[in-house]
Design an enzyme around this catalytic site. Structure first.
Site, PDB file in Angstrom:
ATOM      1  CB  THR A   7     -20.205  -4.209   8.814  1.00 29.55           C
ATOM      2  OG1 THR A   7     -20.878  -2.955   8.892  1.00 29.55           O
ATOM      3  CG2 THR A   7     -20.810  -5.146   9.848  1.00 29.55           C
ATOM      4  N   GLY A  11     -25.918  -2.058  13.726  1.00 28.18           N
ATOM      5  CA  GLY A  11     -27.207  -2.612  13.320  1.00 28.18           C
ATOM      6  C   GLY A  11     -27.033  -3.843  12.446  1.00 28.18           C
ATOM      7  CG  ASP A  67     -22.522  -2.265  -1.001  1.00 25.96           C
ATOM      8  OD1 ASP A  67     -22.601  -1.509  -0.007  1.00 25.96           O
ATOM      9  OD2 ASP A  67     -22.474  -1.837  -2.159  1.00 25.96           O
ATOM     10  CG  PHE A 153     -29.486  -0.146  10.787  1.00 25.54           C
ATOM     11  CD1 PHE A 153     -28.758  -0.070   9.607  1.00 25.54           C
ATOM     12  CD2 PHE A 153     -29.883  -1.398  11.240  1.00 25.54           C
ATOM     13  CE1 PHE A 153     -28.443  -1.217   8.895  1.00 25.54           C
ATOM     14  CE2 PHE A 153     -29.558  -2.547  10.536  1.00 25.54           C
ATOM     15  CZ  PHE A 153     -28.843  -2.455   9.361  1.00 25.54           C
TER      16      PHE A 153
END
Length: 192
Positions: A7, A11, A67, A153
């Site tokens: 990623t 956050g 995800d 976030f």
């Protein structure tokens, strides 16, 4: 053991490092890898597996991907797998979180609390030379009536927990005790 977090979301990286504190978690940025995996799966699980697999195959470093998103019960699970992208691909980054959150709040402005129920779903995929392992967890809450809190976030500022506080009003430690990401990471940790 070294694990690559698939990623660019700072956050998420922070949370993964805090939760997998016994592992050396590194980011894509730390290995100078610029890659954007197209999230075209129909489920959180498909997207997580695709990200972990593609990045592992490119780097050969054990890779963890997630995800996640919210599913609002009143809207039959919307926005679901499109949580970050329902305003368009060009607005799928964290800098547009507030805009997405305001859209949701406006859409739900006249709904009473009992019609504001929401689930946060996280699917974690881990890929190494032995294949892919997955874990899914869910957190139930409500969409708040307004953004509250400074921590977190994404939709944390509008995801109200069972105690009435939004995820963004909790400390990192409090959030990491109850979040679906925490529970999914704990499940995956048992498999690796």
């Amino acid at each position: 053991m070294k694990i690559l977090a698939a990623t660019n979301n700072e956050g998420k990286i922070k949370e993964i490092k805090e939760i997998l504190e016994n592992y050396e978690v590194i980011s894509l940025k730390e290995i100078n890898l610029e890659i954007e995996v197209i999230e075209d799966g129909k489920t959180f699980k498909e997207n997580a597996i695709k990200k972990a697999s593609e990045i592992y195959n490119k780097t050969k470093i054990p890779c963890i991907a997630d995800d996640s998103g919210i599913e609002i019960e009143e809207y039959n699970g919307w926005p679901g797998v499109l949580t970050a992208r329902f305003l368009g691909e060009e607005k799928a980054t964290n800098e547009y979180s507030r805009q997405r959150n305001e859209y949701i709040l406006e859409k739900m402005k006249d709904l009473p609390k009992e019609k504001r129920k929401v689930s946060h779903i996280t699917c974690i995929a881990y890929c190494d030379e032995s294949g892919v392992k997955t874990a899914i967890a869910e957190q139930i809450g409500y969409i708040s009536e307004e953004p509250k809190g400074e921590n977190g976030f994404g939709f944390d500022e509008i995801f109200e927990t069972q105690n009435g506080k939004t995820m963004a009003e909790l400390t990192s430690q409090e959030k990491n005790k109850i979040s679906s990401r925490k529970r999914a990471l704990e499940k995956i940790k048992k498999q690796i």
